[in-house]
Motif scaffolding. Sequence first.
Motif, short mmCIF file in Angstrom:
data_model
loop_
_atom_site.label_atom_id
_atom_site.label_comp_id
_atom_site.label_asym_id
_atom_site.label_seq_id
_atom_site.Cartn_x
_atom_site.Cartn_y
_atom_site.Cartn_z
N ASP A 64 0.70 -1.19 -0.05
CA ASP A 64 0.02 0.16 -0.05
C ASP A 64 0.90 1.49 0.06
OD1 ASP A 64 -2.33 -1.29 0.10
OD2 ASP A 64 -2.78 -1.14 2.11
N ARG A 65 0.32 2.41 -0.39
CA ARG A 65 1.03 3.60 -0.45
C ARG A 65 0.57 4.45 0.80
NH1 ARG A 65 -0.64 0.57 -3.55
NH2 ARG A 65 -2.32 1.88 -4.34
N ALA A 66 1.72 5.34 1.20
CA ALA A 66 1.55 6.29 2.32
C ALA A 66 2.06 7.45 1.91
CB ALA A 66 2.08 5.85 3.75
N LEU A 67 1.09 8.89 1.84
CA LEU A 67 1.72 9.80 1.53
C LEU A 67 2.50 10.50 2.76
CD1 LEU A 67 -0.99 11.96 -0.26
CD2 LEU A 67 0.83 10.97 -1.23
N LEU A 68 3.76 10.94 2.67
CA LEU A 68 4.51 11.83 3.68
C LEU A 68 4.43 13.18 3.63
CD1 LEU A 68 5.25 8.70 4.13
CD2 LEU A 68 7.72 9.56 4.44
N TYR A 80 9.66 7.98 7.27
CA TYR A 80 9.96 7.06 6.08
C TYR A 80 10.33 5.87 6.45
CZ TYR A 80 12.83 6.36 1.96
OH TYR A 80 13.48 5.65 0.87
N PHE A 81 11.32 5.67 7.30
CA PHE A 81 11.78 4.28 8.00
C PHE A 81 10.60 3.72 8.67
CE2 PHE A 81 15.92 6.18 7.33
CZ PHE A 81 16.46 4.96 6.75
N GLY A 82 9.34 4.07 9.14
CA GLY A 82 8.24 3.64 9.58
C GLY A 82 7.52 2.76 8.28
N CYS A 83 7.67 3.43 7.43
CA CYS A 83 7.08 2.98 5.91
C CYS A 83 7.96 1.73 5.63
CB CYS A 83 6.93 3.69 4.96
SG CYS A 83 5.72 5.13 5.33
N LEU A 84 9.05 1.86 5.61
CA LEU A 84 10.09 0.75 5.08
C LEU A 84 10.04 -0.44 6.17
CD1 LEU A 84 13.46 2.46 4.18
CD2 LEU A 84 11.62 2.21 2.85
N TYR A 85 9.87 -0.24 7.25
CA TYR A 85 9.51 -1.41 8.38
C TYR A 85 8.24 -2.02 8.41
CZ TYR A 85 13.76 -0.12 11.33
OH TYR A 85 15.14 0.11 11.89
N ALA A 86 7.35 -1.28 7.61
CA ALA A 86 6.05 -1.82 7.61
C ALA A 86 5.70 -2.42 6.04
CB ALA A 86 5.03 -0.94 7.87
N ALA A 90 6.39 4.32 0.77
CA ALA A 90 6.42 5.89 0.97
C ALA A 90 6.36 6.57 -0.33
CB ALA A 90 7.51 6.10 1.77
N VAL A 91 5.64 7.76 -0.22
CA VAL A 91 5.37 8.62 -1.19
C VAL A 91 5.77 10.02 -0.78
CG1 VAL A 91 3.94 9.67 -3.21
CG2 VAL A 91 3.78 7.08 -2.28
N PRO A 92 6.79 10.44 -0.64
CA PRO A 92 7.07 12.00 -0.14
C PRO A 92 6.51 12.88 -1.19
CG PRO A 92 9.20 10.70 -0.45
CD PRO A 92 8.17 9.81 -1.27
N LEU A 93 5.83 14.00 -0.59
CA LEU A 93 5.08 14.95 -1.08
C LEU A 93 5.35 16.53 -0.73
CD1 LEU A 93 2.63 15.03 -3.22
CD2 LEU A 93 1.16 15.27 -1.11
N ASN A 94 5.50 17.26 -1.70
CA ASN A 94 5.75 18.55 -1.63
C ASN A 94 4.11 18.95 -0.81
OD1 ASN A 94 6.18 21.24 -1.57
ND2 ASN A 94 6.39 21.39 -3.80
#
Length: 571
Positions: A64-68, A80-86, A90-94
Amino acid sequence: MPQMPPPTVLPDILRERAAAEPDRTAYIFLDDTGEETAALTYGQLHAAALGVAQELATRCAPGDRALLVFPQCLEFIVAYFGCLYAGVIAVPLNPPRRNRIQDGTRSVVQDCAPTAVLSLELFLAPLRAALEPLCAATHWLAVDGMPAAAPGFEPFAAALDDVAFLQYTSGSTAAPKGVMVTHGNLMANEEMIRRGFGHDRDSTVVGWAPFFHDQGLIGNVLQPLYVGATSIVMSPATFIRRPLLWLSTITRYRAHTSGGPNFAFEACVGRAAAGPVPELDLSSWKVAFNGAEPIRPDTLRRFEETFAPHGFSTGAWYPCYGLAEATLLVSGGAPGRGRRLLEVDVEALGERRYVAATGARTKTLVGSGHVLPGEDVRVIDPESGEQCPPDRVGEIWVAGGHVAQGYWRNETVTELTFRAGGKYLRTGDLGLLLDGELYVVGRSKDLVIIRGRNYYPQDIEQTVQAAHPALRAGAGAAFAIDGPEGEKLVVIQEIRRTADADPADVAADIKAAVLREHELALADLVLTAPDEVQRTSSGKIMRSAARKRYLAKEFELWTPQIEALTDAPRS
């Protein structure tokens, strides 16, 4: 006792550092005055990321995707690392600006279809109001309020082929596309950066690039963790307001590596000219990387002249080239080597040929370093598909473990871009590969072709901005539009806020300079107010957006009277 296998992905590296050196400082965050306001040790980062991962695991499935969506802060790194651990992508967003959703932001949200949005508690309500219409079935989670993970919680075991995050492109020539960066791509490029920059655990990094941009994330956040070093970070807004604070921070922390786009070095020179310059000692600075937009030799020279008395060494220059589709870095020099300059004949370059400069019309190209171990870089004739000889300009193609897997949910464009010749990434950038050095000369999509001749828009823009002191450097766009007799040249150029000049005189100087330097007549020139020409997060001019706005007649025309009101003192 049997040896543990070496770490294969970045989450393994963080876990190992947290176990071996839990109290070692990983990141320090500075506020607008340069004061330390937050810090993370490896142990703290690991523990906080586990808490985020456990929370995500109850709401999201792996993949699944999560916007940061964060301001520049250390909580972004935790998320970011929480997403990697799960196992969540991760989707970094302006972040949206003043609750206004940029077209690029809207495109990213709709394209990635997030299951969760991560931010700070303070920002969740306004973010939800702005973004929820685009992603209704989404969990909204505040990272700064999450509990610690329960004892025994096991993070997701990521494989090298798993997508770690989506790095959306800047949108300088088209709508943003989600580059699928795998854990294997990250490891390959982080190793290239380590070797290319000469990093070890003592190589302190100072950075201000936004974390949602590949340079900020992969260069200033992940590379220090990869080698076990400490990273000192500040916000982009702090840099824009106080460019010399960047250099003071390099001095204070004895940084080995720091850099940014060309405009960052230009900003420091401009601020130093306005004075006063703080006490600086830049002798520790071994890698001053310069990338993400055309590297201007005049900027390098002025920076050297200004800051050599403060300990800056010309050998520290590290011009480099990279792009999101290759994770980040493609080419770079060696620490201590400095920059490479190439004097070329402008006429020949317009015909995509390299001829050493002999006449009056010359141009200086700055080398972007050599091809790094672990990759294959070629310059290809875009029409024939054949490899170019060293004296020919062609499209830069790249292959290697750092080249990403393609664009998210866009197989058609992925096939065209990432699988040229079966394995090469077509970068869309034009360049020369001469004596092992890569020289980038422009974007193929931005190329202006008039009467069968090629013109590189950044060259025209530089000529325009040097034509009159009222013009803003790095704040113009040159492009072509269709006319009855073929393509015609148009230039949009911003005026300085404090400019006091006759628009007719400014226009005359510009037209004369373009005619003299490029033998081109402008079909139209628009002098516009500051901040009208759109740029990407890395400072690239969005020429296609400028062309679209020009055709829609959306640019605000500059007049001295308007600017006089704009520059009135603010309370």
